[in-house]
Design a protein around this motif. Structure first.
Motif, PDB file in Angstrom:
ATOM      1  N   LEU A   1       0.933  -1.476   0.006  1.00  0.00           N
ATOM      2  CA  LEU A   1      -0.007   0.032   0.171  1.00  0.00           C
ATOM      3  C   LEU A   1       0.980   1.353  -0.014  1.00  0.00           C
ATOM      4  O   LEU A   1       0.574   2.204  -0.788  1.00  0.00           O
ATOM      5  CB  LEU A   1      -0.730  -0.046   1.301  1.00  0.00           C
ATOM      6  CG  LEU A   1      -1.925  -1.064   1.267  1.00  0.00           C
ATOM      7  CD1 LEU A   1      -2.574  -1.413   2.468  1.00  0.00           C
ATOM      8  CD2 LEU A   1      -3.060  -0.775  -0.102  1.00  0.00           C
ATOM      9  N   GLU A   2       1.867   1.334   0.682  1.00  0.00           N
ATOM     10  CA  GLU A   2       2.871   2.350   0.857  1.00  0.00           C
ATOM     11  C   GLU A   2       3.419   2.632  -0.532  1.00  0.00           C
ATOM     12  O   GLU A   2       3.877   3.657  -0.885  1.00  0.00           O
ATOM     13  CB  GLU A   2       3.993   2.191   1.862  1.00  0.00           C
ATOM     14  CG  GLU A   2       3.642   2.584   3.332  1.00  0.00           C
ATOM     15  CD  GLU A   2       4.569   1.774   4.394  1.00  0.00           C
ATOM     16  OE1 GLU A   2       5.523   1.390   3.654  1.00  0.00           O
ATOM     17  OE2 GLU A   2       3.992   1.586   5.356  1.00  0.00           O
ATOM     18  N   ARG A   3       3.643   1.499  -1.299  1.00  0.00           N
ATOM     19  CA  ARG A   3       4.185   1.673  -2.689  1.00  0.00           C
ATOM     20  C   ARG A   3       3.202   1.847  -3.628  1.00  0.00           C
ATOM     21  O   ARG A   3       3.489   1.936  -4.743  1.00  0.00           O
ATOM     22  CB  ARG A   3       5.191   0.619  -2.914  1.00  0.00           C
ATOM     23  CG  ARG A   3       6.402   0.606  -1.931  1.00  0.00           C
ATOM     24  CD  ARG A   3       7.120  -0.828  -2.059  1.00  0.00           C
ATOM     25  NE  ARG A   3       8.383  -0.773  -1.350  1.00  0.00           N
ATOM     26  CZ  ARG A   3       8.535  -0.949  -0.105  1.00  0.00           C
ATOM     27  NH1 ARG A   3       7.310  -0.787   0.736  1.00  0.00           N
ATOM     28  NH2 ARG A   3       9.496  -0.815   0.625  1.00  0.00           N
ATOM     29  N   ASP A   4       2.013   2.344  -3.296  1.00  0.00           N
ATOM     30  CA  ASP A   4       0.878   2.421  -4.365  1.00  0.00           C
ATOM     31  C   ASP A   4       0.365   1.319  -4.934  1.00  0.00           C
ATOM     32  O   ASP A   4      -0.208   1.392  -5.941  1.00  0.00           O
ATOM     33  CB  ASP A   4       1.343   3.491  -5.162  1.00  0.00           C
ATOM     34  CG  ASP A   4       1.694   4.926  -4.502  1.00  0.00           C
ATOM     35  OD1 ASP A   4       0.980   5.206  -3.492  1.00  0.00           O
ATOM     36  OD2 ASP A   4       2.417   5.793  -5.213  1.00  0.00           O
ATOM     37  N   PHE A   5       0.576   0.080  -4.296  1.00  0.00           N
ATOM     38  CA  PHE A   5      -0.301  -1.184  -5.004  1.00  0.00           C
ATOM     39  C   PHE A   5      -1.389  -1.538  -3.984  1.00  0.00           C
ATOM     40  O   PHE A   5      -1.049  -1.922  -2.897  1.00  0.00           O
ATOM     41  CB  PHE A   5       0.975  -2.338  -4.843  1.00  0.00           C
ATOM     42  CG  PHE A   5       2.003  -1.867  -5.941  1.00  0.00           C
ATOM     43  CD1 PHE A   5       1.911  -2.603  -7.121  1.00  0.00           C
ATOM     44  CD2 PHE A   5       3.228  -1.542  -5.472  1.00  0.00           C
ATOM     45  CE1 PHE A   5       3.069  -2.136  -8.190  1.00  0.00           C
ATOM     46  CE2 PHE A   5       4.249  -1.385  -6.219  1.00  0.00           C
ATOM     47  CZ  PHE A   5       4.056  -1.566  -7.448  1.00  0.00           C
ATOM     48  N   ASP A   6      -2.593  -0.983  -4.438  1.00  0.00           N
ATOM     49  CA  ASP A   6      -3.611  -1.142  -3.747  1.00  0.00           C
ATOM     50  C   ASP A   6      -4.409  -2.412  -3.557  1.00  0.00           C
ATOM     51  O   ASP A   6      -5.275  -2.530  -4.130  1.00  0.00           O
ATOM     52  CB  ASP A   6      -4.551   0.092  -4.064  1.00  0.00           C
ATOM     53  CG  ASP A   6      -3.923   1.468  -3.884  1.00  0.00           C
ATOM     54  OD1 ASP A   6      -3.220   1.602  -2.977  1.00  0.00           O
ATOM     55  OD2 ASP A   6      -4.353   2.213  -4.761  1.00  0.00           O
TER      56      ASP A   6
ATOM     57  N   GLN B   1       5.998  -5.200 -12.032  1.00  0.00           N
ATOM     58  CA  GLN B   1       6.201  -4.196 -10.689  1.00  0.00           C
ATOM     59  C   GLN B   1       5.858  -4.686  -9.525  1.00  0.00           C
ATOM     60  O   GLN B   1       6.458  -4.446  -8.533  1.00  0.00           O
ATOM     61  CB  GLN B   1       5.242  -2.846 -11.080  1.00  0.00           C
ATOM     62  CG  GLN B   1       5.903  -2.193 -12.513  1.00  0.00           C
ATOM     63  CD  GLN B   1       4.879  -1.216 -12.837  1.00  0.00           C
ATOM     64  OE1 GLN B   1       3.720  -1.365 -12.556  1.00  0.00           O
ATOM     65  NE2 GLN B   1       5.522  -0.124 -13.609  1.00  0.00           N
TER      66      GLN B   1
ATOM     67  N   ARG C   1       2.448  -4.642 -14.839  1.00  0.00           N
ATOM     68  CA  ARG C   1       1.967  -4.550 -13.755  1.00  0.00           C
ATOM     69  C   ARG C   1       2.431  -5.710 -12.816  1.00  0.00           C
ATOM     70  O   ARG C   1       2.699  -5.666 -11.698  1.00  0.00           O
ATOM     71  CB  ARG C   1       0.624  -4.053 -13.555  1.00  0.00           C
ATOM     72  CG  ARG C   1       0.017  -3.732 -12.061  1.00  0.00           C
ATOM     73  CD  ARG C   1       0.683  -2.407 -11.747  1.00  0.00           C
ATOM     74  NE  ARG C   1       0.143  -1.692 -10.664  1.00  0.00           N
ATOM     75  CZ  ARG C   1       0.722  -0.778  -9.935  1.00  0.00           C
ATOM     76  NH1 ARG C   1       1.832  -0.148 -10.347  1.00  0.00           N
ATOM     77  NH2 ARG C   1      -0.104  -0.148  -8.817  1.00  0.00           N
TER      78      ARG C   1
END
Lengths: 121, 287
Positions: B113-118, B166, B163
């Motif tokens: 989440l902190e790395r924008d993977f929700d 990533q 994705r």
């Protein structure tokens, strides 16, 4: 078209041995019963009123017509898994292992080299 | 910090269990070679002596359906049941209860989440054969706690191959930063070219041997540039309608690293699909 509802049928029948047996023994009766007992429910309490089959979809499901279902965008995995459940054992006994799966493929051979109907909704 | 001791990427084949546990006279002719290759592959995990397994797979419409289908999901539960009725019916797979490694689940989820993977998440997750097949092949004792990660390789529209890569890179970064003494192995399964419920299914070989050859080469070399230049949702569909499971192998390559060559590569040409077994040792090969 209500491909979502067709997929819901395949998904909810396939995961329940009682419904698999009913669908094998009485396809048309099971489609009607499913619409009443399963299809129109989101869960045990909440009703979903916005989904229904077209006449063609109902007829294809009542006929176990997996070729029609493939050609109209039913998800390939659901379509394969449920009909394996219905036919694999009998075919294996009479014609050997994987004979149903290979017949399933042959019946779709007119799609070789063509882009398949999308399973995206 | 935790140590990532091994990354395993392989195909999964739900027929393996029955093919190698049936009475000898009922086994297919290729069962013995298949078992030899799987047991050799198992050694690559055993040698890495992991304490916890991060396991990447994809729910095949068992728990998740089109009313609510997550693109990426992580389990955060203390325990996981495994194997659904229809997998027992079709493949003869056994059931399991696996312990969850909750601390790593939370750390990994929050790090994503902190790395924008929700990521979506689940506290009641029943695992299907995408995770149980590798338990059977590489850790049949089923004795290690797991962190399950599910991806969408099944229900369009799906995330891009980029994705998946990533996500793999992010998972690697987070495992490397986990403040723990535990040894982590990451195990993910997917597919090479594969056809299910279409005209090319259950042939003598996989539906696209040329794709398989190329895919194994790309994965072995950690060649993400070639994958991203050549692999799209459309090209995967051209190789077989269920080939999108290749993206889970790309995710695993992302955990292993950019341009990192695999330490172990094996394959087996079977009916229906080609099997592939690949292992990286990110912190050096075990002694």
């Amino acid at each position: 078209m209500s491909t979502y509802y067709v997929d819901k049928f395949l998904y909810t029948i396939d995961r329940d041995p009682k419904w698999v047996q009913r669908y094998k023994d009485d396809p048309a009766g099971t489609v009607a019963a499913w619409e009443e007992e399963v299809g129109r429910w989101l869960n045990a309490v909440e009703e979903t009123t916005v989904q229904s089959f077209t006449d063609s979809e109902r007829a294809a499901l009542a006929a176990h017509d997996y070729v029609w279902l493939f050609e109209h965008g039913a998800h390939f995995f659901l379509n394969l898994t449920l009909f394996i459940a219905l036919y694999d054992e009998d075919y294996t006994r009479e014609q050997g292992p994987l004979s149903f799966q290979r017949e399933f493929g042959r019946k779709l051979s007119h799609w070789l080299g063509r882009e398949y109907p999308s399973v995206g909704l | 910090m935790a140590q990532l001791t091994a990354v395993l990427a392989s195909t999964h084949h739900p027929f393996y269990y029955k093919a190698t546990t049936s009475p000898p006279e009922e086994r297919p002719p290729f069962a013995a070679e298949w078992q030899r290759k799987v047991e050799a592959y198992r050694e690559t995990l055993t040698a890495a002596a992991p304490d916890v397994l991060v396991m990447v797979g994809a729910d095949h419409f068992h728990q998740f359906f089109l009313d609510n289908y997550p693109q990426f999901l992580i389990g955060r539960a203390e325990r996981y049941d495994a194997t659904f009725y229809n997998e027992q019916r079709e493949f003869g797979l056994p059931t399991y209860v696996l312990d969850g490694e909750v601390e790593l689940s939370r750390y990994l989820h929050e790090g994503l989440l902190e790395r924008d993977f929700d990521f979506a998440f689940s506290h009641e997750l029943k695992l299907d054969h995408s995770i149980i097949c590798p338990i059977i092949t590489v850790r049949p004792e089923a004795d290690l706690p797991v962190v399950p990660v599910y991806t969408n390789i099944f229900a369009p529209p799906m995330p891009s191959p980029k994705r998946f890569w990533q996500v793999g890179r992010a998972i690697r970064e987070i495992i490397d930063a986990w403040p723990s003494d535990l040894r982590v192995a990451a195990i993910g399964t997917g597919h090479l070219s594969l056809e299910l419920g279409g005209p090319r299914q259950f042939g003598e070989h996989g539906p696209d041997p040329e794709f398989d050859r190329q895919a194994i080469e790309w994965l072995r070399d950690g060649n993400i540039d070639a994958i991203l230049a050549n692999v799209t949702h459309e090209s995967m569909a051209g190789a077989g309608n269920a080939t999108h499971g290749f993206m889970d192998l790309v995710l695993m390559m992302g955990i292993a690293g950019d341009g990192v060559r695999a330490d172990y590569v094996d394959e087996l040409d079977l009916f229906h699909t080609r099997e592939m077994y690949m292992t990286w040792y990110p912190n050096g090969a075990p002694a």
